[in-house]
Every structure is written in structure tokens, then in C-alpha cells.
Design a protein around this motif. Structure first.
Motif, PDB file in Angstrom:
ATOM      1  N   TRP A   1       0.811  -1.345  -0.062  1.00 17.58           N
ATOM      2  CA  TRP A   1       0.074   0.051  -0.052  1.00 17.58           C
ATOM      3  C   TRP A   1       0.891   1.312  -0.055  1.00 17.58           C
ATOM      4  O   TRP A   1       0.515   2.327  -0.747  1.00 17.58           O
ATOM      5  CB  TRP A   1      -0.985   0.045   1.206  1.00 17.58           C
ATOM      6  CG  TRP A   1      -0.366   0.255   2.502  1.00 17.58           C
ATOM      7  CD1 TRP A   1      -0.059  -0.979   3.512  1.00 17.58           C
ATOM      8  CD2 TRP A   1       0.318   1.368   2.899  1.00 17.58           C
ATOM      9  NE1 TRP A   1       0.631  -0.044   4.529  1.00 17.58           N
ATOM     10  CE2 TRP A   1       0.706   1.010   4.404  1.00 17.58           C
ATOM     11  CE3 TRP A   1      -0.226   2.902   2.812  1.00 17.58           C
ATOM     12  CZ2 TRP A   1       1.166   2.069   5.222  1.00 17.58           C
ATOM     13  CZ3 TRP A   1       0.424   4.057   3.513  1.00 17.58           C
ATOM     14  CH2 TRP A   1       0.809   3.466   4.922  1.00 17.58           C
TER      15      TRP A   1
ATOM     16  N   GLU B   1      -9.965   2.438   1.346  1.00 18.53           N
ATOM     17  CA  GLU B   1     -10.210   0.964   0.870  1.00 18.53           C
ATOM     18  C   GLU B   1      -8.887   0.249   1.274  1.00 18.53           C
ATOM     19  O   GLU B   1      -8.711  -1.127   1.354  1.00 18.53           O
ATOM     20  CB  GLU B   1     -10.565   0.928  -0.427  1.00 18.53           C
ATOM     21  CG  GLU B   1     -12.004   1.325  -0.768  1.00 18.53           C
ATOM     22  CD  GLU B   1     -12.379   1.320  -2.228  1.00 18.53           C
ATOM     23  OE1 GLU B   1     -11.644   0.997  -3.222  1.00 18.53           O
ATOM     24  OE2 GLU B   1     -13.746   1.512  -2.645  1.00 18.53           O
ATOM     25  N   THR B   2      -7.692   1.087   1.140  1.00 19.34           N
ATOM     26  CA  THR B   2      -6.176   0.417   1.141  1.00 19.34           C
ATOM     27  C   THR B   2      -5.429   0.646   2.336  1.00 19.34           C
ATOM     28  O   THR B   2      -4.864  -0.222   3.156  1.00 19.34           O
ATOM     29  CB  THR B   2      -5.595   0.670  -0.286  1.00 19.34           C
ATOM     30  OG1 THR B   2      -6.325   0.472  -1.201  1.00 19.34           O
ATOM     31  CG2 THR B   2      -4.256  -0.061   0.056  1.00 19.34           C
TER      32      THR B   2
END
Length: 121
Positions: A14, A36-37
Motif C-alpha cells: 500500500w 479501501e487500502t
């Protein structure tokens, strides 16, 4: 061991992607990518770091009663989540926030940070 946990957190896939999103080298919705990450990574690693801080007698440091390089490493790493991610990124982790505050208010560190050039993530 604590440094290894933080290093593992930083070395996941990430981080390079988030840096590219932040500095617009790839087209992506920063907020969506963050939620989301990055948030799942915070939720995976921050509780471990929070636990380590609590296990040292709740004095705000990882080991003993004086700041070590690991305290500085953790504070710098996690502060970037607030600076570049979201102001509330660590609200669920009060001991990490206290560590960041303590480290960045240490007289020598505070002086250094005030004088250093701004750097990207």
C-alpha cells in the motif's frame, strides 16, 4: 521486535501506491484509496503498536522511561498517516497519538523538525 512490526507495516504494497496517489503520479481518488487500502493496514498494525505501548507500564514509551530510536521511528511513521492520510487516522489509538505528541515535543526533536525542510511521505 517493535521496529520490525512498524517496518512490516511500512513495507506492505500500500505505501508505494499511496505515495503515487498522493503525488498524482497515478490517477486515483485519494480518499477512496485511503479508505479501501490504507485504513485496513492501520487497523491491522496500529492495535499491535498500541498494545506494545500499554505493556510498558503505560508510560507512553515502548521500553523504559527514556525515548529510544524506536519511539522516534514509530512517531514519525504514524504521524505521516495524519499528515497525508486523514486527521482522524489514529483517533482509535490514543497511546500512539500520545507517543507522537511526546516525541514531537521533545526539545531537541521539536527544534530539528522546525528547522528541517518539508519532505514528501
Amino acid at each position: 521486535m517493535i521496529a520490525e512490526v512498524i517496518q512490516e507495516f511500512m513495507s506492505n504494497d500500500w505505501l508505494p501506491s499511496f505515495t503515487k496517489v498522493l503525488f498524482h503520479t497515478v490517477a486515483a481518488d485519494k480518499d477512496k484509496f485511503y479508505k479501501e487500502t490504507v485504513v485496513p493496514q492501520i487497523e491491522k498494525y496500529a492495535p499491535l503498536v498500541e498494545k506494545f505501548l500499554l505493556e510498558n507500564g503505560n508510560n507512553g514509551l515502548f521500553l523504559g522511561d527514556r525515548e529510544t530510536w524506536v519511539d522516534v521511528f514509530a512517531a514519525e511513521t504514524f504521524s505521516k498517516l495524519i499528515d497525508y492520510g486523514s486527521p482522524d487516522a489514529l483517533d482509535a489509538y490514543p497511546h500512539i497519538l500520545a507517543l507522537i505528541n511526546r516525541i514531537f515535543n521533545h526539545p531537541n526533536i521539536k527544534k530539528y523538525v522546525a528547522a528541517r525542510k518539508s519532505t514528501p511521505f
